[in-house]
Design a protein around this motif. Structure first.
Motif, PDB file in Angstrom:
ATOM      1  N   MET A 126       0.848  -1.190   0.000  1.00 53.11           N
ATOM      2  CA  MET A 126       0.000   0.000   0.000  1.00 53.11           C
ATOM      3  C   MET A 126       0.888   1.246   0.000  1.00 53.11           C
ATOM      4  N   PRO A 127       0.978   1.917  -1.150  1.00 54.33           N
ATOM      5  CA  PRO A 127       1.747   3.167  -1.186  1.00 54.33           C
ATOM      6  C   PRO A 127       1.087   4.238  -0.316  1.00 54.33           C
ATOM      7  N   ILE A 128       1.919   4.992   0.379  1.00 54.05           N
ATOM      8  CA  ILE A 128       1.440   6.097   1.211  1.00 54.05           C
ATOM      9  C   ILE A 128       2.120   7.370   0.720  1.00 54.05           C
ATOM     10  N   ILE A 129       1.311   8.322   0.335  1.00 59.34           N
ATOM     11  CA  ILE A 129       1.865   9.557  -0.218  1.00 59.34           C
ATOM     12  C   ILE A 129       2.511  10.409   0.862  1.00 59.34           C
ATOM     13  N   ASP A 130       1.881  10.476   2.034  1.00 63.94           N
ATOM     14  CA  ASP A 130       2.420  11.307   3.116  1.00 63.94           C
ATOM     15  C   ASP A 130       2.271  10.551   4.439  1.00 63.94           C
ATOM     16  N   LYS A 131       3.341   9.870   4.853  1.00 63.15           N
ATOM     17  CA  LYS A 131       3.318   9.030   6.051  1.00 63.15           C
ATOM     18  C   LYS A 131       2.985   9.849   7.299  1.00 63.15           C
ATOM     19  N   GLU A 132       3.625  11.016   7.440  1.00 62.80           N
ATOM     20  CA  GLU A 132       3.395  11.837   8.626  1.00 62.80           C
ATOM     21  C   GLU A 132       1.926  12.253   8.726  1.00 62.80           C
ATOM     22  N   LYS A 133       1.342  12.627   7.578  1.00 66.20           N
ATOM     23  CA  LYS A 133      -0.064  13.028   7.569  1.00 66.20           C
ATOM     24  C   LYS A 133      -0.963  11.839   7.935  1.00 66.20           C
ATOM     25  N   LEU A 134      -0.664  10.660   7.396  1.00 59.90           N
ATOM     26  CA  LEU A 134      -1.445   9.470   7.710  1.00 59.90           C
ATOM     27  C   LEU A 134      -1.384   9.158   9.202  1.00 59.90           C
ATOM     28  N   VAL A 135      -0.190   9.160   9.768  1.00 59.13           N
ATOM     29  CA  VAL A 135      -0.023   8.881  11.196  1.00 59.13           C
ATOM     30  C   VAL A 135      -0.759   9.934  12.028  1.00 59.13           C
ATOM     31  N   ALA A 136      -0.682  11.206  11.614  1.00 61.26           N
ATOM     32  CA  ALA A 136      -1.371  12.279  12.347  1.00 61.26           C
ATOM     33  C   ALA A 136      -2.883  12.072  12.312  1.00 61.26           C
ATOM     34  N   ILE A 137      -3.420  11.692  11.150  1.00 55.82           N
ATOM     35  CA  ILE A 137      -4.871  11.462  11.028  1.00 55.82           C
ATOM     36  C   ILE A 137      -5.293  10.280  11.894  1.00 55.82           C
ATOM     37  N   ILE A 138      -4.539   9.191  11.839  1.00 52.13           N
ATOM     38  CA  ILE A 138      -4.863   8.015  12.652  1.00 52.13           C
ATOM     39  C   ILE A 138      -4.796   8.366  14.131  1.00 52.13           C
ATOM     40  N   THR A 139      -3.740   9.073  14.528  1.00 52.95           N
ATOM     41  CA  THR A 139      -3.569   9.464  15.929  1.00 52.95           C
ATOM     42  C   THR A 139      -4.720  10.347  16.387  1.00 52.95           C
ATOM     43  N   GLN A 140      -5.109  11.314  15.555  1.00 55.85           N
ATOM     44  CA  GLN A 140      -6.220  12.201  15.915  1.00 55.85           C
ATOM     45  C   GLN A 140      -7.531  11.422  16.035  1.00 55.85           C
ATOM     46  N   ASN A 141      -7.762  10.486  15.122  1.00 55.78           N
ATOM     47  CA  ASN A 141      -8.975   9.663  15.198  1.00 55.78           C
ATOM     48  C   ASN A 141      -8.992   8.805  16.458  1.00 55.78           C
ATOM     49  N   ILE A 142      -7.841   8.299  16.856  1.00 55.43           N
ATOM     50  CA  ILE A 142      -7.760   7.526  18.101  1.00 55.43           C
ATOM     51  C   ILE A 142      -8.076   8.425  19.290  1.00 55.43           C
ATOM     52  N   ARG A 143      -7.486   9.627  19.301  1.00 56.54           N
ATOM     53  CA  ARG A 143      -7.776  10.573  20.394  1.00 56.54           C
ATOM     54  C   ARG A 143      -9.266  10.907  20.448  1.00 56.54           C
ATOM     55  N   ASN A 144      -9.857  11.184  19.280  1.00 46.97           N
ATOM     56  CA  ASN A 144     -11.288  11.519  19.231  1.00 46.97           C
ATOM     57  C   ASN A 144     -12.135  10.371  19.775  1.00 46.97           C
ATOM     58  N   ARG A 145     -11.803   9.156  19.371  1.00 47.07           N
ATOM     59  CA  ARG A 145     -12.571   8.001  19.831  1.00 47.07           C
ATOM     60  C   ARG A 145     -12.397   7.795  21.334  1.00 47.07           C
ATOM     61  N   LEU A 146     -11.181   7.992  21.826  1.00 47.12           N
ATOM     62  CA  LEU A 146     -10.929   7.870  23.260  1.00 47.12           C
ATOM     63  C   LEU A 146     -11.742   8.898  24.039  1.00 47.12           C
ATOM     64  N   GLU A 147     -11.798  10.129  23.548  1.00 46.64           N
ATOM     65  CA  GLU A 147     -12.602  11.163  24.197  1.00 46.64           C
ATOM     66  C   GLU A 147     -14.083  10.783  24.205  1.00 46.64           C
ATOM     67  N   GLU A 148     -14.569  10.217  23.089  1.00 44.88           N
ATOM     68  CA  GLU A 148     -15.974   9.770  23.028  1.00 44.88           C
ATOM     69  C   GLU A 148     -16.240   8.680  24.058  1.00 44.88           C
ATOM     70  N   LEU A 149     -15.325   7.716  24.144  1.00 52.21           N
ATOM     71  CA  LEU A 149     -15.491   6.625  25.109  1.00 52.21           C
ATOM     72  C   LEU A 149     -15.447   7.134  26.536  1.00 52.21           C
ATOM     73  N   ASN A 150     -14.538   8.071  26.820  1.00 51.55           N
ATOM     74  CA  ASN A 150     -14.459   8.649  28.159  1.00 51.55           C
ATOM     75  C   ASN A 150     -15.728   9.415  28.495  1.00 51.55           C
ATOM     76  N   ALA A 151     -16.288  10.134  27.522  1.00 53.09           N
ATOM     77  CA  ALA A 151     -17.527  10.887  27.739  1.00 53.09           C
ATOM     78  C   ALA A 151     -18.682   9.931  28.031  1.00 53.09           C
ATOM     79  N   GLU A 152     -18.713   8.787  27.335  1.00 52.95           N
ATOM     80  CA  GLU A 152     -19.772   7.804  27.573  1.00 52.95           C
ATOM     81  C   GLU A 152     -19.665   7.204  28.970  1.00 52.95           C
ATOM     82  N   CYS A 153     -18.452   7.077  29.473  1.00 53.74           N
ATOM     83  CA  CYS A 153     -18.238   6.475  30.794  1.00 53.74           C
ATOM     84  C   CYS A 153     -18.561   7.433  31.933  1.00 53.74           C
ATOM     85  N   ASN A 154     -18.525   8.720  31.655  1.00 51.87           N
ATOM     86  CA  ASN A 154     -18.770   9.709  32.717  1.00 51.87           C
ATOM     87  C   ASN A 154     -20.203  10.108  32.826  1.00 51.87           C
TER      88      ASN A 154
END
Length: 165
Positions: free
Chosen positions: A137-165
């Motif tokens: 799988m060619p990746i045009i911009d590795k840093e951008k891909l990692v940043a997007i994945i990391t941000q999506n993980i953070r967003n999902r973690l925040e959603e899960l934490n909000a559901e738990c509170n």
């Protein structure tokens, strides 16, 4: 295979009941396909040992519960076996699959990619017929891909934490 150390050891384990095939996967994220191939080849040198070392982990109850077909077919053999070679004999395993996933730099010329993929050192693992599945799988911009994945993980973690509170 170990949720706390996902970058070490076998990267994925699947069972295909339709093909009666256990798949042990390896993945690499690299700047170039050639560096990905080099890392894959290095991993494959010790792959049989990794599978043997991780036998009790990958065939643990936590993993088995994820695939009822696998559990139904092999539970008795797993309970009796202390190592992967004994399991292979008792379960009458004849072949395994090794998916190799390489996410790499901008190389998109399919002939060059296939040429590089042909440099993967394929061999029998655990003295079994071994089927390799090569995924590039060619990746045009590795840093951008990692940043997007990391941000999506953070967003999902925040959603899960909000559901738990």
């Amino acid at each position: 295979t170990d949720y706390n150390m996902s970058v070490f050891g076998i990267d994925t384990l699947h069972y295909s009941s339709s093909k009666d095939l256990i798949l042990f996967g390896e993945s690499k994220l690299c700047k170039t396909i050639s560096s990905g191939i080099a890392l894959i080849n290095k991993s494959l040198e010790e792959y049989e040992k990794q599978i043997s070392d991780e036998f009790s982990l990958v065939l643990s109850e936590r993993q088995l519960g994820k695939n009822k077909d696998f559990s139904d077919k092999f539970q008795d053999m797993i309970d009796e076996c202390i190592d992967v070679k004994t399991f292979i004999t008792k379960a009458r395993i004849r072949k395994i699959g090794i998916p190799l996933f390489i996410a790499h730099g901008k190389e998109i010329d399919h002939s060059k990619i296939f040429s590089q993929l042909n440099k993967i050192h394929k061999k029998k693992i655990l003295n079994l017929e071994t089927i390799y599945y090569l995924i590039s799988m060619p990746i045009i911009d590795k840093e951008k891909l990692v940043a997007i994945i990391t941000q999506n993980i953070r967003n999902r973690l925040e959603e899960l934490n909000a559901e738990c509170n």
